[in-house]
Design a protein around this motif. Structure first.
Motif, PDB file in Angstrom:
ATOM      1  N   LYS A   1     -38.259   6.304  25.995  1.00 38.75           N
ATOM      2  CA  LYS A   1     -38.214   6.579  24.784  1.00 38.75           C
ATOM      3  C   LYS A   1     -38.685   5.580  23.746  1.00 38.75           C
TER       4      LYS A   1
ATOM      5  N   TYR B   1     -53.315   0.860  24.252  1.00 40.50           N
ATOM      6  CA  TYR B   1     -52.364   2.228  24.218  1.00 40.50           C
ATOM      7  C   TYR B   1     -50.691   1.705  24.446  1.00 40.50           C
TER       8      TYR B   1
ATOM      9  N   GLU C   1     -42.327   6.293  23.516  1.00 41.24           N
ATOM     10  CA  GLU C   1     -42.701   7.570  22.797  1.00 41.24           C
ATOM     11  C   GLU C   1     -42.601   7.046  21.181  1.00 41.24           C
ATOM     12  N   GLU C   2     -41.545   6.522  20.731  1.00 40.67           N
ATOM     13  CA  GLU C   2     -41.227   6.033  19.506  1.00 40.67           C
ATOM     14  C   GLU C   2     -42.529   5.198  18.886  1.00 40.67           C
ATOM     15  N   ASN C   3     -43.100   4.452  19.734  1.00 40.94           N
ATOM     16  CA  ASN C   3     -44.248   3.653  19.450  1.00 40.94           C
ATOM     17  C   ASN C   3     -45.593   4.247  19.757  1.00 40.94           C
ATOM     18  N   ASP C   4     -45.657   5.623  19.697  1.00 43.31           N
ATOM     19  CA  ASP C   4     -46.833   6.635  20.155  1.00 43.31           C
ATOM     20  C   ASP C   4     -47.585   5.923  21.347  1.00 43.31           C
ATOM     21  N   SER C   5     -46.915   6.016  22.119  1.00 38.51           N
ATOM     22  CA  SER C   5     -47.239   5.426  23.824  1.00 38.51           C
ATOM     23  C   SER C   5     -46.313   6.277  24.904  1.00 38.51           C
ATOM     24  N   GLU C   6     -46.704   6.212  25.972  1.00 38.94           N
ATOM     25  CA  GLU C   6     -45.615   6.868  26.991  1.00 38.94           C
ATOM     26  C   GLU C   6     -46.127   5.890  28.257  1.00 38.94           C
TER      27      GLU C   6
END
Length: 109
Positions: free
Chosen positions: A66, A20, A69-74
Motif C-alpha cells: 500500500k 520508479y 501504491e500511495e507513492n505511485d509505485s508498486e
C-alpha cells in the motif's frame, strides 16, 4: 562458525537504481532483509528457523504494498526480481540450501 555478510554487496541494487521505486520505501524493504542477515550471522543453520525468518521477512514486505501504491509505485516484476536476487545471494553467501521460490513463498507481489 559465524560468518559476516558481504559488505561489498548492495542489497536491492536494481530497486535503488530504478527511479520508479522511492529510495525511502526501498530502505523499508531492506529492513526485514537485514533482519534475516543478522539472524544468519549468528551461525543459524536450522532450515525451519531460517524459513520462519524468511516468511516473516516476506510478510513484512507484503505489508508495504500500500505504501508503494500511495507513492505511485508498486512491488512488481522488477521489485520481485531484485528482492529474489538479493535473497538468493544472501542464502548462497551463508551456504543455506533453500530454493528461492521456497524462501519467498509467502510473497503477494
Amino acid at each position: 562458525m559465524m560468518k559476516t555478510f558481504d559488505k561489498g554487496y548492495r542489497l536491492l541494487d536494481a530497486m535503488y537504481r530504478d527511479g520508479y521505486f522511492p529510495d525511502f520505501l526501498v530502505d523499508r524493504v531492506k529492513e526485514p532483509i537485514q533482519d534475516v542477515i543478522v539472524f544468519l550471522e549468528t551461525g543459524a543453520r536450522d532450515e525451519k528457523q531460517i524459513q520462519y525468518k524468511l516468511d516473516n521477512m516476506t510478510l513484512a514486505i507484503n505489508d508495504m504494498q500500500k505504501a508503494f501504491e500511495e507513492n505511485d509505485s508498486e512491488l512488481e516484476t522488477e521489485a520481485r526480481e531484485s528482492i529474489a536476487e538479493t535473497v538468493s545471494y544472501i542464502l548462497e553467501w551463508f551456504g543455506i540450501d533453500i530454493d528461492i521460490e521456497d524462501a519467498i513463498r509467502e510473497r503477494e507481489w
